[in-house]
Scaffold this active site. Structure first.
Site, PDB file in Angstrom:
ATOM      1  N   ASP A 341     100.481   6.724   1.126  1.00  0.00           N
ATOM      2  CA  ASP A 341     102.128   6.594   1.516  1.00  0.00           C
ATOM      3  C   ASP A 341     102.789   7.492   0.569  1.00  0.00           C
ATOM      4  O   ASP A 341     102.796   7.551  -0.479  1.00  0.00           O
ATOM      5  CB  ASP A 341     102.422   5.094   1.104  1.00  0.00           C
ATOM      6  N   GLU A 377     100.582  11.183   3.661  1.00  0.00           N
ATOM      7  CA  GLU A 377     101.444  11.244   4.470  1.00  0.00           C
ATOM      8  C   GLU A 377     102.408  12.281   3.560  1.00  0.00           C
ATOM      9  O   GLU A 377     103.045  11.944   2.290  1.00  0.00           O
ATOM     10  CB  GLU A 377     102.609   9.846   4.437  1.00  0.00           C
TER      11      GLU A 377
END
Length: 707
Positions: A341, A377
């Site tokens: 993330d 990401e």
């Protein structure tokens, strides 16, 4: 009796005779180990860790055993202006704990400052009664051989799924297992994954995470889990048994079914938030070491994440924590990959992202972590945060440009065919320059964050009112189109168009070069009623429903059919980028872009603002690509015809070698997605309906006799 113990490994380690306790803190003056009874309510003993080696406090308790509950109290300066927030009245969770008892009870004083103040005052209220306690674990588990699926990158099909949401309403999963790790490994769940054809499940965060006080006060939960409190503990809220081995059993069963397990991991920040957040672990252990603090005033945190704080990956002990955690999940829990993330944050050095940052370098060099699948990401909310295409070799990336440009094309925006061509052919403009392959591109149209696929074609605007923020949260620029009416409608023409648009998105996604990622429930038309930020909706808004109607079942059958095409034909799973080269002995190129009249696209046509249709011919002779036995890979030839115009477009079918024919195999303009039976000669015409996609196949290619 207390022995000196060792400074490594960090955490609480049972060796068969006793337990070694260690805690890193560079700036602490004193550390106390607090032992609790099995209820977690009564502190039995408090022992100072008098030994300190290389900023690691340690001791060994020969009488301690697995199951022992414990926490730490850490003494040092309370000097926020210089980055120190030590507060021994707060019981702290060991960052290396492998299991936990209890959870944060917000009725107790977890904030290190006085209520209503600015975060600098000192609060000496004891929080132990409402704090989670670490539990010493025995790591033994019978894995057997547990052969990892080791699916090649290019063959990977990812299914992003929430552990609870997937099975919470599943009628064929035993009620006591619904919403748990065991439920995700139940026969009904695995049957769905297998029939669908996915090769990996990517679990939304399962590291121990926190439900913020502000959410609990509103009767909401942190459903997604991007609020980590510990990087080793599988969150017990998803456990039917209360034992960490349930997670291992889930992985083992998924592996037996040939399915890999990826974790969505959140190492960019923690649940302790900004300077007004609670003191639960890292902040009280060594705030100045664990977090990036502002240069001008170290009371405050650098916030590249939008969550209030940022872990300091330039600190060697923070890097050690992250790598130790990753290795633990690979070696002890047998997971097969990670999606990081806001990974740009992890690659920031002084301030800006660097491809040669300490984090990215150490991951590349690590003999354990570098062997599993790593997905970034590639953005965060800081300056220079959008880094799609800029991660180093060895990394896959969530391709945000793919999502945005495929959405824009099928919404009907003109002038998108140039960008669309890059995306569906593997995004060579992003990944080829540094030697990466098409499978560096993790293609997606929808994900947990944003509209579901059904909502993408049903809503122009977000509808997040139930989140309690006056619809101010969530992304406003969604590239969505409601097909004429906002939300549910009885207009069957609109509903038919929406179903066709879903087939368009899914066929494009699954037949593009690169790795497709499906959001759970998109294959059955799951809706969140227009909520594009359902992070706090642990209810039917987010849970997958299983009472499917005929249209839902048809959509699922369509997804299965397209995945079979993907898996059966290596032309859709190329390991190398197209070069546009003419193939030896033929008039064909490995890839040819076509106008509706059957001719190659010209520079002028690529840049025509009104263009909304495109043809793509791919040769089945994959030059310079070989199977695992060194044999040249040969496949059928394919022709993809895409039409995002509101009227039908007639395409003239291109030439083929050896007097071969075209066979229509997929047409999203049909309710089933199946094309009408028929064989077409080169130069025949095929009318692609309004907002539709067609796949035609030529079965001319045969391996040479000696191949």
């Amino acid at each position: 009796m207390v022995w000196p113990g060792r400074s490594y490994p960090l955490g609480a380690t049972w060796d068969g005779s006793g337990v070694n306790f260690t805690l890193f803190s560079e700036n602490a003056k004193k550390v106390e180990l607090c032992l609790f009874d099995e209820s977690g309510e009564n502190e039995k003993e408090r022992i100072e860790l008098t030994e300190k080696t290389d900023h690691v406090f340690h001791l060994y308790l020969p009488e301690a055993r697995p199951g022992q509950l414990y926490g730490y109290r850490v003494h040092g300066p309370y000097d926020p202006e210089n980055g120190h927030r030590f507060n021994p009245s707060k019981l702290l969770l060991d960052p290396y704990a492998k299991d936990v008892h209890g959870k944060v009870d917000w009725d107790h004083p977890h904030f290190g400052y006085e209520p209503g103040e600015d975060g600098d005052t000192f609060n000496d209220g004891d929080n132990a009664a409402g704090a989670p306690k670490a539990r010493v674990v025995e790591s033994a588990f019978t894995w057997g051989e547990d052969p990892r699926p080791n699916v090649p990158w290019e063959d990977t099909i990812v299914y992003e799924v929430h552990v609870k949401g997937f099975t919470k309403l599943h009628p064929e999963v035993p009620e006591e297992l619904r919403g748990t790790y065991a439920g995700l490994a139940s026969p009904a769940a695995i049957e769905h994954f297998k029939k669908l054809g996915v090769t990996a499940v990517e679990l939304l965060p399962v590291h121990l995470f926190l439900d913020d006080k502000v959410l609990e006060d509103q009767g909401l939960k942190n459903y997604w889990g991007y609020n980590t409190l510990n990087f080793f503990i599988p969150d017990p809220r998803y456990s039917a048994t209360g034992h960490i081995n349930e997670f291992k059993t889930m992985v083992k069963k998924l592996h037996e079914a040939g399915i890999e397990v990826f974790l969505d991991v959140v190492y960019n920040h923690t649940a302790e938030g900004n300077h007004m957040g609670p003191t639960l672990s890292f902040r009280g252990i060594d705030n100045a070491s664990y977090y990036r603090l502002t240069d001008s005033d170290q009371r405050f945190y650098m916030d590249y994440t939008g969550t209030g704080n940022t872990l300091d990956t330039t600190h060697p002990r923070v890097l050690q924590l992250i790598l130790d955690s990753l290795r633990y999940w690979v070696e002890e829990m047998h997971v097969d990959g990670f999606r990081f993330d806001l990974a740009t944050t992890l690659g920031r050095e002084e301030h800006l992202f660097e491809r040669g940052s300490a984090f990215l370098d150490i991951v590349r060099q690590d003999p354990v972590v570098s062997r599993v699948k790593l997905i970034a990401e590639p953005w965060d909310v800081g300056d220079g945060g959008y880094q799609v295409g800029n991660f180093p070799a060895g990394w896959g990336e969530w391709n945000g440009k793919y999502r945005d440009e495929v959405r824009s094309y099928w919404k009907g925006d003109g002038g998108m065919v140039n960008e669309l061509a890059y995306r569906i052919s593997g995004s060579s403009d992003l990944y080829e320059h540094d030697g990466r392959r098409p499978y560096a591109s993790i293609n997606f149209v929808t994900a947990h964050d944003g509209f579901t696929l059904h909502d993408l074609v049903s809503y122009n605007e977000k509808h997040n009112e139930e989140n309690g923020e006056d619809n101010n949260d969530g992304e406003s620029h969604n590239q969505s189109w409601n097909c004429g009416v906002e939300g549910p409608t009885d207009d069957e023409d609109i509903n038919r168009l929406r179903r066709r648009q879903k087939r368009n998105f899914l066929a494009t996604l699954l037949l593009s070069q690169g790795i497709p990622m499906l959001l759970y429930g998109d294959e059955t038309g799951r809706t969140q009623n227009g909520n594009n930020n359902a992070y706090c909706q642990d209810n039917r808004t987010s849970w997958m429903t299983w009472d499917l109607n005929e249209n839902d079942r048809n959509l699922m059958d369509f997804v299965r059919r397209v995945i079979r095409i993907k898996k059966n034909h290596p032309v859709f799973r190329r390991r190398k980028f197209f070069q546009g080269r003419r193939l030896p002995g033929t008039e064909l190129r490995d890839i040819t872009w076509l106008t509706p009249d059957g001719f190659e696209m010209t520079d002028k046509e690529w840049n025509t603002g009104y263009a909304r249709s495109l043809g793509l011919q791919m040769a089945g002779l994959l030059e310079d690509e070989y199977d695992e036995h060194g044999r040249p890979i040969q496949d059928d030839d394919f022709l993809l015809l895409l039409n995002a115009h509101h009227e039908g477009i007639t395409f003239t079918l291109p030439k083929l070698p050896d007097d071969a024919n075209w066979v229509a195999s997929l047409d999203t303009g049909h309710a089933s997605g199946l094309a009408s039976n028929g064989i077409f000669r080169p130069s025949d015409e095929y009318t692609v309906g309004p907002r539709s996609m067609v796949v035609l196949t030529s079965y001319a290619r045969k391996p040479e006799p000696n191949d």
